[in-house]
Design a protein around this motif. Structure first.
Motif, PDB file in Angstrom:
ATOM      1  N   PRO A  32       0.826  -1.224   0.000  1.00 56.44           N
ATOM      2  CA  PRO A  32       0.000   0.000   0.000  1.00 56.44           C
ATOM      3  C   PRO A  32       0.863   1.278   0.000  1.00 56.44           C
ATOM      4  N   VAL A  33       1.965   1.274   0.750  1.00 59.65           N
ATOM      5  CA  VAL A  33       2.832   2.454   0.794  1.00 59.65           C
ATOM      6  C   VAL A  33       3.492   2.685  -0.569  1.00 59.65           C
ATOM      7  N   ILE A  34       4.007   1.618  -1.173  1.00 60.76           N
ATOM      8  CA  ILE A  34       4.666   1.722  -2.483  1.00 60.76           C
ATOM      9  C   ILE A  34       3.679   2.190  -3.538  1.00 60.76           C
ATOM     10  N   GLN A  35       2.472   1.662  -3.507  1.00 58.95           N
ATOM     11  CA  GLN A  35       1.474   2.083  -4.493  1.00 58.95           C
ATOM     12  C   GLN A  35       1.145   3.560  -4.331  1.00 58.95           C
ATOM     13  N   GLY A  36       1.041   4.024  -3.086  1.00 59.29           N
ATOM     14  CA  GLY A  36       0.788   5.447  -2.844  1.00 59.29           C
ATOM     15  C   GLY A  36       1.926   6.305  -3.376  1.00 59.29           C
ATOM     16  N   GLU A  37       3.182   5.895  -3.165  1.00 60.23           N
ATOM     17  CA  GLU A  37       4.344   6.642  -3.668  1.00 60.23           C
ATOM     18  C   GLU A  37       4.346   6.665  -5.189  1.00 60.23           C
ATOM     19  N   ILE A  38       4.018   5.549  -5.787  1.00 65.46           N
ATOM     20  CA  ILE A  38       3.979   5.485  -7.264  1.00 65.46           C
ATOM     21  C   ILE A  38       2.915   6.441  -7.792  1.00 65.46           C
ATOM     22  N   ARG A  39       1.744   6.434  -7.198  1.00 71.18           N
ATOM     23  CA  ARG A  39       0.683   7.352  -7.644  1.00 71.18           C
ATOM     24  C   ARG A  39       1.130   8.806  -7.506  1.00 71.18           C
ATOM     25  N   TYR A  40       1.776   9.135  -6.381  1.00 68.08           N
ATOM     26  CA  TYR A  40       2.254  10.500  -6.149  1.00 68.08           C
ATOM     27  C   TYR A  40       3.306  10.892  -7.191  1.00 68.08           C
ATOM     28  N   PHE A  41       4.226  10.009  -7.472  1.00 66.54           N
ATOM     29  CA  PHE A  41       5.284  10.274  -8.456  1.00 66.54           C
ATOM     30  C   PHE A  41       4.694  10.510  -9.840  1.00 66.54           C
ATOM     31  N   VAL A  42       3.774   9.644 -10.252  1.00 69.41           N
ATOM     32  CA  VAL A  42       3.152   9.791 -11.577  1.00 69.41           C
ATOM     33  C   VAL A  42       2.411  11.109 -11.660  1.00 69.41           C
ATOM     34  N   LYS A  43       1.683  11.471 -10.590  1.00 67.02           N
ATOM     35  CA  LYS A  43       0.924  12.722 -10.572  1.00 67.02           C
ATOM     36  C   LYS A  43       1.872  13.919 -10.687  1.00 67.02           C
ATOM     37  N   GLU A  44       2.984  13.923  -9.931  1.00 67.33           N
ATOM     38  CA  GLU A  44       3.949  15.006  -9.983  1.00 67.33           C
ATOM     39  C   GLU A  44       4.605  15.092 -11.363  1.00 67.33           C
TER      40      GLU A  44
END
Length: 168
Positions: A32-44
């Motif tokens: 869950p933490v990695i998926q959240g980081e990936i979503r944040y990175f893609v959004k940025e």
């Protein structure tokens, strides 16, 4: 179904198993933490870099188009003009070098001819000198032979005169 069949379904162990599962998921399960980081990175990336990358690519495309349409033909024309002028200059330089080489060849040939003439003259002089030396040697040998004959005659006369005095 499984909870009903298991012996610990209604037992006091049930909360412990639930707590262990939560501890496990918090400590060891990072999805869950990695998926959240990936979503944040893609959004940025999409928000901040996406437009900048698009502008960079558009500028690059414009630069390439301008280079192909304007700069490259201009460079080709300049290169052709300069190459033809350079080729003419090279031909002129080549002709000058060829003339210089011909002159140098002629000068060397003249020098070689002079050296050959001097050598022939020296050889002729040497041969003449050697003939003269042979003649002088023959003269000296002849004079020596005559002198030897005179000496022999003189000694033979002296022996005859001595022989006259020895008989006394």
């Amino acid at each position: 179904d499984r909870r009903r069949d298991s012996p610990a379904a209604g037992s006091p162990i049930q909360p412990i198993i639930k707590d262990v599962g939560e501890v496990y998921s918090r400590l060891l399960d990072h999805r869950p933490v990695i998926q959240g980081e990936i979503r944040y990175f893609v959004k940025e990336f999409e928000e901040k870099r996406g437009l900048r990358e698009l502008r960079v690519l558009e500028n690059l495309k414009n630069t390439i188009f301008e280079t192909n349409e304007r700069v490259l033909p201009k460079c080709e024309r300049a290169m052709q003009d300069n190459l033809s002028e350079t080729f003419k200059r090279l031909q002129a330089a080549n002709a000058m070098i060829r003339r210089l080489q011909e002159r140098e060849y002629e000068v060397r040939k003249l020098q070689a001819d002079k050296v050959m003439a001097r050598e022939e003259k020296c050889i002729a002089h040497w041969e003449e000198f050697m003939k003269e030396q042979q003649n002088k040697r023959a003269e000296v040998d002849e004079e020596h032979r005559k002198a030897m004959e005179r000496l022999k005659e003189q000694y033979s006369e002296m022996e005859k005169e001595l022989a006259k005095y020895l008989s006394f």
